[in-house]
Design a protein around this motif. Structure first.
Motif, PDB file in Angstrom:
ATOM      1  N   ASP A 115     -23.124  -5.813  -3.040  1.00 34.33           N
ATOM      2  CA  ASP A 115     -23.141  -4.347  -3.228  1.00 34.33           C
ATOM      3  C   ASP A 115     -21.980  -4.122  -4.359  1.00 34.33           C
ATOM      4  O   ASP A 115     -20.772  -3.576  -4.116  1.00 34.33           O
ATOM      5  CB  ASP A 115     -22.561  -3.459  -2.142  1.00 34.33           C
ATOM      6  CG  ASP A 115     -21.342  -3.868  -1.363  1.00 34.33           C
ATOM      7  OD1 ASP A 115     -20.927  -5.233  -1.376  1.00 34.33           O
ATOM      8  OD2 ASP A 115     -20.412  -3.436  -0.690  1.00 34.33           O
ATOM      9  N   LYS A 148     -24.503  -3.207   5.390  1.00 34.76           N
ATOM     10  CA  LYS A 148     -24.665  -4.762   4.838  1.00 34.76           C
ATOM     11  C   LYS A 148     -25.171  -5.546   6.055  1.00 34.76           C
ATOM     12  O   LYS A 148     -26.039  -6.423   5.753  1.00 34.76           O
ATOM     13  CB  LYS A 148     -23.318  -5.157   4.719  1.00 34.76           C
ATOM     14  CG  LYS A 148     -22.640  -4.426   3.496  1.00 34.76           C
ATOM     15  CD  LYS A 148     -21.273  -5.008   3.124  1.00 34.76           C
ATOM     16  CE  LYS A 148     -20.449  -4.280   2.097  1.00 34.76           C
ATOM     17  NZ  LYS A 148     -19.023  -4.742   1.814  1.00 34.76           N
ATOM     18  N   TYR A 167     -24.478 -13.635   0.590  1.00 36.97           N
ATOM     19  CA  TYR A 167     -23.991 -12.373   0.336  1.00 36.97           C
ATOM     20  C   TYR A 167     -22.717 -12.649  -0.689  1.00 36.97           C
ATOM     21  O   TYR A 167     -21.643 -13.286  -0.629  1.00 36.97           O
ATOM     22  CB  TYR A 167     -23.250 -11.784   1.824  1.00 36.97           C
ATOM     23  CG  TYR A 167     -23.097 -10.399   1.551  1.00 36.97           C
ATOM     24  CD1 TYR A 167     -24.161  -9.606   1.859  1.00 36.97           C
ATOM     25  CD2 TYR A 167     -21.950  -9.767   0.752  1.00 36.97           C
ATOM     26  CE1 TYR A 167     -24.085  -8.132   1.865  1.00 36.97           C
ATOM     27  CE2 TYR A 167     -22.265  -8.386   0.368  1.00 36.97           C
ATOM     28  CZ  TYR A 167     -23.062  -7.739   0.981  1.00 36.97           C
ATOM     29  OH  TYR A 167     -23.158  -6.268   0.896  1.00 36.97           O
ATOM     30  N   TRP A 214     -19.522 -10.816  -2.212  1.00 39.41           N
ATOM     31  CA  TRP A 214     -18.849  -9.975  -1.466  1.00 39.41           C
ATOM     32  C   TRP A 214     -17.948  -9.277  -2.693  1.00 39.41           C
ATOM     33  O   TRP A 214     -17.293 -10.132  -3.448  1.00 39.41           O
ATOM     34  CB  TRP A 214     -17.911 -10.414  -0.473  1.00 39.41           C
ATOM     35  CG  TRP A 214     -16.869  -8.978   0.079  1.00 39.41           C
ATOM     36  CD1 TRP A 214     -17.424  -8.689   1.329  1.00 39.41           C
ATOM     37  CD2 TRP A 214     -15.868  -8.827  -0.152  1.00 39.41           C
ATOM     38  NE1 TRP A 214     -16.569  -7.664   1.938  1.00 39.41           N
ATOM     39  CE2 TRP A 214     -15.582  -7.593   0.738  1.00 39.41           C
ATOM     40  CE3 TRP A 214     -14.742  -9.169  -1.113  1.00 39.41           C
ATOM     41  CZ2 TRP A 214     -14.481  -7.151   0.745  1.00 39.41           C
ATOM     42  CZ3 TRP A 214     -13.757  -8.492  -1.259  1.00 39.41           C
ATOM     43  CH2 TRP A 214     -13.499  -7.315  -0.254  1.00 39.41           C
TER      44      TRP A 214
END
Length: 203
Positions: free
Chosen positions: A55, A65, A81, A83
């Motif tokens: 994101d 998420k 992911y 981050w």
């Protein structure tokens, strides 16, 4: 480009025993177009085994998420992911970051990539580096891939977190030529620690 070219590229990677992933921006584009379900089905159809969710530009709650990660995992697709934000305005809060990263890992995310911009912001000050060490201690260095942006950053990470620290994913091929010796304590960047231990008097 045509899908046939993508299929050909995937086949070429696999011919050389290299797996590939769809990057986080692919996910974010699918999210903005409300086509995440189609993106999951497309990755499955092409046999893509891993995706990156991020994101960096969009904003997702931790619940969102976790939900998107769960959807990919349920489809049999491994998730990395990434981050952090591409344009952070202030350093990350270690407790909040550690909580989110811990929940992602507990759900089944393979590893978390710390976004380059977040890392670079922390490297601007000693207090920022202290925050980075606090975050790493909380989640475990083995679970984090540090997306470094400068020569200084991997050297510091190797010194502070050990030679097996995860570095990537944007390290240029020519950087590997000095990075691997640095991991092994050879070269100016590492202070020749591999040799210096022979010069120290025995305890």
């Amino acid at each position: 480009f045509p899908e046939s070219l993508l299929v050909e590229k995937i086949a070429l990677y696999r011919e050389h025993q290299i797996e590939l992933l769809f990057g986080g921006i692919v996910f974010e584009a699918a999210y903005l177009q409300e086509k995440v379900g189609q993106a999951i089905a497309y990755a499955s159809r092409l046999g893509v085994k891993t995706v990156e969710i991020s994101d960096n530009i969009i904003t997702l709650s931790i619940e969102d998420k976790l939900d998107f990660v769960r959807r990919y995992l349920d489809a049999g697709i491994e998730v990395l992911y990434e981050w952090g934000k591409k344009y952070p305005t202030e350093p990350l809060k270690p407790a909040q970051a550690a909580d989110e990263i811990g929940r992602l890992l507990a759900l089944g995310v393979s590893q978390v990539i710390l976004e380059e911009a977040e890392l670079s912001l922390l490297f601007k000050s000693e207090s920022g580096r202290a925050v980075l060490k606090e975050l790493t201690a909380a989640v475990g260095a083995a679970h984090v891939i540090f997306e470094t942006a400068t020569t200084e950053q991997p050297v510091w990470l190797i010194h502070e977190l050990g030679p097996d620290v995860n570095l990537g994913p944007n390290i240029a091929l020519e950087e590997v030529l000095w990075l691997e010796p640095t991991r092994r304590g050879l070269g100016r960047a590492s202070g020749y620690t591999a040799l210096k231990r022979y010069l120290e008097p025995a305890a």
